[in-house]
Design a protein around this motif. Structure first.
Motif, short mmCIF file in Angstrom:
data_model
loop_
_atom_site.label_atom_id
_atom_site.label_comp_id
_atom_site.label_asym_id
_atom_site.label_seq_id
_atom_site.Cartn_x
_atom_site.Cartn_y
_atom_site.Cartn_z
N LEU A 1 0.83 -1.20 0.00
CA LEU A 1 0.00 0.00 0.00
C LEU A 1 0.87 1.26 0.00
O LEU A 1 0.60 2.21 -0.73
CB LEU A 1 -0.93 -0.01 1.22
N GLU A 2 1.93 1.24 0.79
CA GLU A 2 2.86 2.37 0.85
C GLU A 2 3.54 2.57 -0.51
O GLU A 2 3.66 3.69 -1.00
CB GLU A 2 3.90 2.13 1.95
N GLU A 3 3.96 1.49 -1.14
CA GLU A 3 4.60 1.56 -2.45
C GLU A 3 3.62 2.10 -3.50
O GLU A 3 3.98 2.92 -4.34
CB GLU A 3 5.09 0.18 -2.87
N LYS A 4 2.36 1.68 -3.42
CA LYS A 4 1.35 2.16 -4.36
C LYS A 4 1.11 3.65 -4.18
O LYS A 4 1.01 4.40 -5.16
CB LYS A 4 0.04 1.38 -4.14
N LYS A 5 1.06 4.12 -2.94
CA LYS A 5 0.87 5.54 -2.67
C LYS A 5 2.04 6.36 -3.20
O LYS A 5 1.85 7.43 -3.78
CB LYS A 5 0.69 5.79 -1.16
N LEU A 6 3.26 5.86 -2.99
CA LEU A 6 4.44 6.56 -3.49
C LEU A 6 4.43 6.65 -5.02
O LEU A 6 4.76 7.68 -5.60
CB LEU A 6 5.72 5.88 -3.01
N LYS A 7 4.04 5.56 -5.67
CA LYS A 7 3.99 5.54 -7.13
C LYS A 7 2.94 6.52 -7.64
O LYS A 7 3.18 7.27 -8.59
CB LYS A 7 3.71 4.14 -7.66
N GLU A 8 1.78 6.55 -6.99
CA GLU A 8 0.73 7.48 -7.40
C GLU A 8 1.19 8.93 -7.22
O GLU A 8 0.95 9.78 -8.08
CB GLU A 8 -0.54 7.23 -6.61
N ALA A 9 1.86 9.22 -6.11
CA ALA A 9 2.35 10.58 -5.86
C ALA A 9 3.40 10.97 -6.91
O ALA A 9 3.40 12.10 -7.42
CB ALA A 9 2.93 10.69 -4.46
N ALA A 10 4.29 10.04 -7.23
CA ALA A 10 5.31 10.32 -8.24
C ALA A 10 4.68 10.55 -9.60
O ALA A 10 5.07 11.46 -10.34
CB ALA A 10 6.32 9.16 -8.30
N ASP A 11 3.67 9.74 -9.93
CA ASP A 11 2.98 9.91 -11.21
C ASP A 11 2.28 11.27 -11.29
O ASP A 11 2.31 11.93 -12.32
CB ASP A 11 1.97 8.78 -11.43
N ARG A 12 1.65 11.68 -10.18
CA ARG A 12 0.99 12.99 -10.16
C ARG A 12 2.01 14.12 -10.35
O ARG A 12 1.78 15.06 -11.10
CB ARG A 12 0.23 13.19 -8.85
N ALA A 13 3.14 14.01 -9.65
CA ALA A 13 4.16 15.05 -9.76
C ALA A 13 4.73 15.11 -11.18
O ALA A 13 4.88 16.20 -11.75
CB ALA A 13 5.29 14.79 -8.75
#
Length: 122
Positions: free
Chosen positions: A20-32
């Motif tokens: 879940l933490e990895e998924k959140k980090l990936k989503e945040a990176a994709d948004r940025a």
């Protein structure tokens, strides 16, 4: 040598929270990345030039070239005079600019000659 007790089994909650933490980090990176590197919107509106300084649209090419030649000659003299007041690297820089202006003036003069070769022979 063998261990008396086996390794503790991995729990589902540890794997789930890491995933879940990895998924959140990936989503945040994709948004940025999407925000900063996303496609830019280019307007297709025609460019409207400023009319504060405008050359009459019906001015002929020879007149434009003559005016450019005179402007470049004036700029060359000003750059040369200014270079005489300077020393060292600043003088060399100004002389280089003066030479570029002079070469541009020569190119415009050649364009004038090409435009009216009979007039230049007289």
């Amino acid at each position: 040598m063998f261990k008396a007790t086996p390794n503790p089994p991995e729990t589902e909650s540890a794997n789930t929270s890491a995933a879940l933490e990895e998924k959140k980090l990936k989503e945040a990176a994709d948004r940025a990345l999407s925000y900063y590197l996303g496609p830019t919107v280019v307007k297709n509106t025609p460019r409207k030039p400023s009319t504060i300084f405008m050359i009459a649209p019906n001015t002929d090419t020879e007149t434009l070239l003559v005016n450019a030649c005179e402007s470049l000659a004036s700029a060359s003299v000003m750059a040369s005079d200014f270079a005489a007041l300077l020393d060292g690297p600043q003088r060399n820089t100004m002389l280089a600019l003066q030479q570029i202006i002079m070469l541009s003036e020569l190119a415009v003069n050649r364009a004038l000659d090409n435009l009216d070769p009979q007039g230049s022979a007289a």
